[in-house]
Design a protein around this motif. Structure first.
Motif, mmCIF file in Angstrom:
data_model
loop_
_atom_site.group_PDB
_atom_site.id
_atom_site.type_symbol
_atom_site.label_atom_id
_atom_site.label_comp_id
_atom_site.label_asym_id
_atom_site.label_seq_id
_atom_site.Cartn_x
_atom_site.Cartn_y
_atom_site.Cartn_z
ATOM 1 N N GLN A 192 -5.936 -3.478 5.838
ATOM 2 C CA GLN A 192 -4.596 -3.186 6.348
ATOM 3 C C GLN A 192 -4.290 -4.053 7.561
ATOM 4 O OE1 GLN A 192 -5.694 0.899 6.743
ATOM 5 N NE2 GLN A 192 -5.942 0.781 8.975
ATOM 6 N N ILE B 90 1.226 -3.422 6.088
ATOM 7 C CA ILE B 90 0.841 -3.998 4.802
ATOM 8 C C ILE B 90 -0.568 -3.554 4.424
ATOM 9 C CG2 ILE B 90 2.322 -6.026 5.110
ATOM 10 C CD1 ILE B 90 -0.307 -7.607 5.727
ATOM 11 N N ASN C 252 3.168 -14.113 0.924
ATOM 12 C CA ASN C 252 4.170 -13.056 0.892
ATOM 13 C C ASN C 252 5.238 -13.162 1.984
ATOM 14 O OD1 ASN C 252 3.278 -10.861 -1.240
ATOM 15 N ND2 ASN C 252 1.409 -11.592 -0.238
ATOM 16 N N GLN D 105 6.259 -4.211 9.855
ATOM 17 C CA GLN D 105 5.833 -3.859 8.512
ATOM 18 C C GLN D 105 4.345 -3.533 8.484
ATOM 19 O OE1 GLN D 105 6.889 -6.660 5.467
ATOM 20 N NE2 GLN D 105 9.085 -6.435 5.814
ATOM 21 N N TYR E 285 -3.650 -4.838 1.518
ATOM 22 C CA TYR E 285 -4.000 -5.921 0.609
ATOM 23 C C TYR E 285 -5.468 -5.773 0.229
ATOM 24 C CZ TYR E 285 -6.103 -7.924 4.831
ATOM 25 O OH TYR E 285 -6.863 -8.115 5.962
ATOM 26 N N THR F 5 5.293 -2.710 0.832
ATOM 27 C CA THR F 5 5.257 -2.739 2.297
ATOM 28 C C THR F 5 6.046 -1.558 2.837
ATOM 29 O OG1 THR F 5 7.218 -4.156 2.413
ATOM 30 C CG2 THR F 5 5.073 -5.252 2.400
#
Length: 628
Positions: A144, A132, A241, A130, A134, A502
Motif C-alpha cells: 500500500q 493505492i 498508472n 489517493q 498494488y 483507488t
C-alpha cells in the motif's frame, strides 16, 4: 462469574458516564500557553505528555476535570496524550491523531500569532490524496501507499509530472507524512504562492513485511524487501498508472529518520533513477560500493543532496559524522540545522519539507543551494552516540495484539498496575481479561473470526485504543482499534495478484471516492454508481478504512461478480466539480447505503456486499460519462 460480569458492567457504566462535561480538551491561550483538560472522576492520577513540555501532572477539580496550563510554546503541531493511572491514552475529544504501528497520540495545533505557518490549511486550491494498493512481487503480497496529486492533475490531461518519493520513519505508517507531516498542505500553499514546482508525491510504507498475513519466521532472510519493492514494484506501478515524467531529472527521494536512511540508500544506489536526495533527521551507510569514491561523478549527477537535522536530536552525532564523511570525500551537500524543535520530531520534519520542496525539480534553485553549502560543524565530543541500547530503549519489544490464530483472536494489553482490564467490542458486552506475571492482560475470542469490527480496552474504567494495533478507526472523537483478520476474503492482505481501484480523498469537498480498475472491462462500459453515507461520528474515511468498501469491490471485480463501479461519500450530480467524475442525473437512481441503518461494521460490510452483487448494469445517461 455471571454476577461478577454484571457488577463490572454496572460499575463501568457509572465510571464512563462522567465523560461529556467538557467539550474541548485543549485551549490555546493568547499568551502562547495551552490549557489541557481531561474528564475522568475515577482516575487517581492524570498527567499530560506533550512534546513541547514533556510529562506533567494535572490537577483534579471538584467536577472531576483534570487540568494544567503549560508553555508558552511556539506555534506548531505537537503530539500529546494523557497518562491515566500509568496508562497512555489518546485524547477522546480530539479528531486529529498520529498514525503509528505502536504508540497512539493526539495532535495539538497551536496557530500562528498573525503569521501563517507552512502547514496551515489555507483557503487555496488543494490537491487530492489517493490510497493505492498494488501486488508486490518482492513482498509476495499486496502492498500500500498514498499518492498526492497536485490541483492541476485532474484538469491538465496532457501534462506529465515529476515524482517525489517520501518515506516516513520507524514505526510510522504511510499516513504520517500526510496526517502529521502535512506534506500535501505544505505543497498546496507553496504552489498557490508559486514557490514550488507541481509534482506528484508518493508516500510508501517503510515496513512492508508487517502487512504479510503471517509474520515471517526470519525477516532478515527476506533481505531488504522495502528497497526491492520500491524499485521493482512501486515505481513501475506509479509510472504505469499516473502521468509521470520518467527520467532521473524528474525523480526525487527523501524521508524522515529511518525513511531518510532508506531514501539515501536507494537514491545513492540508483543514481540512474534519482537526481534529488533529501534526508531529514537521518543518515545512511558510508559503505555503498561504487558511490562515494567518485565525488566528481556524484556531484555531476546530483542536482540536490540535502541533509537536515536538529542539534538536539539523538541522531545528531551520527548525522554530523556522515556530513563530515561526505565533506572529506569531496561530495557536495546542503546542511541545515535546527535547535528549537525538540530534537527528533515531526516539527523538524515539516520544517525541512518547507525548505526542500521549493528546491525540487528546480535546477536553478537547487544549484544555488548547493553552491552556498557549508562544511559540517566540528564535533564537540559530547554528541550522544547512537547505540543498540538507545534503539532498544526507543523501540522495546512489541506486544502482539490482535493475534489471529486458528483457535481464535488473542488480544493483549500491558498494564502491570491496572486492577481490571476488559475487552470491549461493538458486538458484545465487555469481556474480562486476565493478567500474567509480566503484567500483560489477555483474552481470546473464538467467535467473530472473519468479522471486521471496532474494539478497545477498558482499563479501570478508562477506554483505551490498542497501542499494539496500527489500524485505528478514523472516527470523530474517541478512536477505537480495528480487528480485521488478514485471512478474511475481503482483507487486502488475503488478495493475490489482482487489480485494485483507488480511494481518493477530495480535500476541497471533504468527500471520499472509490474508482474501480476499469482497463480490464473489455472496452468502455458505464460504471455502476453507489453512494455510501457515513454514520454519526464517522468521517469520509470510515467506509473505506473500517468498512473495507474498496477491498470488497476489488475482490468482487477480480472474481467476475461485479463490473466497473464508482462509490463515494459525496453527492453524485452532473457538473460535480472537485476534479471528480460527473455522476448521476440522466433520470436514474443512485443506490445508497447509510451506515446508521446498521449497528455494526460487520452488518454494514454484508449489506455492501449484497448491494454490489445485485447491481444491475446502469443505463447510459443522456450526457456521456467523462472526466470533469
Amino acid at each position: 462469574m455471571k454476577h461478577r460480569i454484571i457488577t463490572l458492567a454496572l460499575s463501568l457504566t457509572g465510571m464512563l458516564a462522567c465523560y461529556g462535561q467538557i467539550e474541548k480538551s485543549t485551549i490555546c491561550n493568547n499568551d502562547g500557553t495551552v490549557t489541557f483538560q481531561y474528564q475522568n472522576d475515577s482516575a487517581k492520577e492524570v498527567l499530560v505528555d506533550v512534546q513541547f513540555a514533556g510529562r506533567k501532572p494535572m490537577t483534579k477539580e471538584a467536577n472531576g476535570v483534570w487540568s494544567v496550563t503549560l508553555g508558552p510554546a511556539a506555534p506548531d503541531m505537537y503530539p500529546y496524550c494523557f497518562v491515566v493511572d500509568g496508562v497512555s491514552i489518546m485524547d477522546p475529544l480530539c479528531d486529529q491523531y498520529f498514525p503509528n504501528e505502536g504508540f497512539k497520540n493526539s495532535l495539538l495545533e497551536i496557530p500562528g500569532k498573525g503569521k501563517a505557518l507552512a502547514h496551515d490549511i489555507k483557503d487555496v486550491e488543494h490537491g487530492s490524496v489517493q490510497y493505492i494498493h498494488y501486488y508486490s512481487k518482492s513482498l509476495g503480497a499486496t502492498n500500500q501507499a498514498i499518492v498526492y496529486l497536485p490541483p492541476s492533475y485532474m484538469t491538465d490531461y496532457q501534462k506529465k509530472y515529476p515524482v517525489f518519493y517520501l518515506i516516513s520513519g520507524t514505526t510510522d505508517t504511510e499516513e504520517v507524512y500526510y496526517k502529521v507531516g502535512r506534506v500535501n498542505y505544505i505543497l498546496d500553499n507553496l504552489l498557490a504562492e508559486k514557490k514550488a514546482k507541481e509534482m506528484i508525491i508518493v508516500l510508501p510504507y517503510g515496513n512492508p513485511t508487517k502487512l504479510l498475513p503471517q509474520a515471517p519466521a526470519n525477516p532478515m532472510a527476506m533481505g531488504d524487501v522495502f528497497s526491492k519493492d520500491l524499485i521493482d514494484d512501486l515505481m513501475p506501478y506509479i509510472e504505469k498508472n499516473f502521468r509521470t515524467a520518467n527520467n532521473r531529472d524528474n525523480r526525487a527521494i527523501g524521508g524522515f529518520s529511518r525513511g531518510g536512511n532508506q531514501a539515501l540508500a536507494n537514491g545513492l544506489r540508483n543514481l540512474d533513477k534519482f537526481s534529488y536526495l533529501c534526508s531529514y533527521s537521518s543518515f545512511t551507510s558510508t559503505d555503498i560500493p561504487g558511490v562515494y569514491d567518485n565525488a566528481e561523478e556524484l556531484n555531476k549527477k546530483l542536482h540536490l543532496f540535502w541533509l537536515g537535522i536538529g542539534t538536539d536530536d539523538f541522531l545528531y552525532g551520527t548525522g554530523r559524522d556522515y556530513m563530515e564523511f561526505l565533506d572529506k570525500k569531496g561530495i557536495r551537500s546542503v546542511k541545515v540545522f535546527t535547535d528549537d524543535k525538540y530534537g527528533h520530531t515531526w516539527m523538524n520534519a515539516k520544517y525541512f519539507l518547507s525548505q526542500t520542496l521549493p528546491l525540487l525539480f528546480n535546477k536553478k534553485a537547487s544549484e544555488a543551494a548547493m553552491k552556498d553549502a557549508q562544511p559540517a560543524p566540528a564535533a564537540k565530543g559530547d554528541e550522544q552516540p547512537f547505540t543498540p541500547g538507545v534503539m532498544a530503549r526507543l523501540f522495546p519489544k512489541p506486544i502482539i495484539s490482535p493475534e489471529f490464530t486458528p483457535q481464535g483472536t488473542i488480544f493483549r494489553f500491558k498494564a502491570p498496575d491496572a486492577k481490571n482490564v476488559m475487552l470491549e467490542t461493538e458486538m458484545k458486552a465487555p469481556v474480562p481479561m486476565t493478567k500474567d506475571e509480566e503484567g500483560v492482560w489477555s483474552v481470546t475470542l473464538s467467535d467473530f473470526m472473519f468479522e471486521t469490527y471496532e474494539y478497545n480496552f477498558i482499563v479501570d474504567g478508562t477506554r483505551v485504543a490498542d497501542p499494539s494495533n496500527m489500524y485505528l478507526s478514523p472516527s470523530q472523537g474517541f478512536k477505537r482499534s480495528i480487528a480485521d483478520n488478514p485471512a478474511a476474503p475481503f482483507n487486502y492482505a488475503s488478495q493475490k495478484d489482482i487489480q485494485h481501484g483507488t480511494v481518493s480523498y477530495d480535500l476541497n469537498r471533504n468527500e471520499a471516492w472509490y474508482i474501480s480498475p476499469m482497463n480490464n472491462q473489455g472496452g468502455f462500459s458505464m460504471p455502476n454508481m453507489v453512494r455510501l453515507v457515513p454514520g454519526e461520528g464517522d468521517t469520509m474515511e470510515s467506509w473505506f478504512t473500517v468498512g473495507g468498501a474498496g477491498a470488497i469491490a476489488d475482490k468482487l471485480i477480480a472474481d467476475g461478480k461485479l463490473g466497473a463501479v464508482i462509490m463515494t461519500t459525496g453527492e453524485m450530480n452532473f457538473g460535480g466539480g472537485g476534479g471528480m467524475p460527473m455522476m448521476g442525473g440522466g433520470g436514474f437512481e443512485i443506490p445508497t447505503l447509510r451506515a446508521d441503518d446498521f449497528k455494526t461494521w460487520g452488518q454494514r460490510r454484508r449489506a455492501l456486499f449484497r448491494l454490489l452483487t445485485h447491481l444491475k448494469p446502469p443505463k447510459m445517461p443522456e450526457m456521456p460519462f467523462m472526466p470533469q
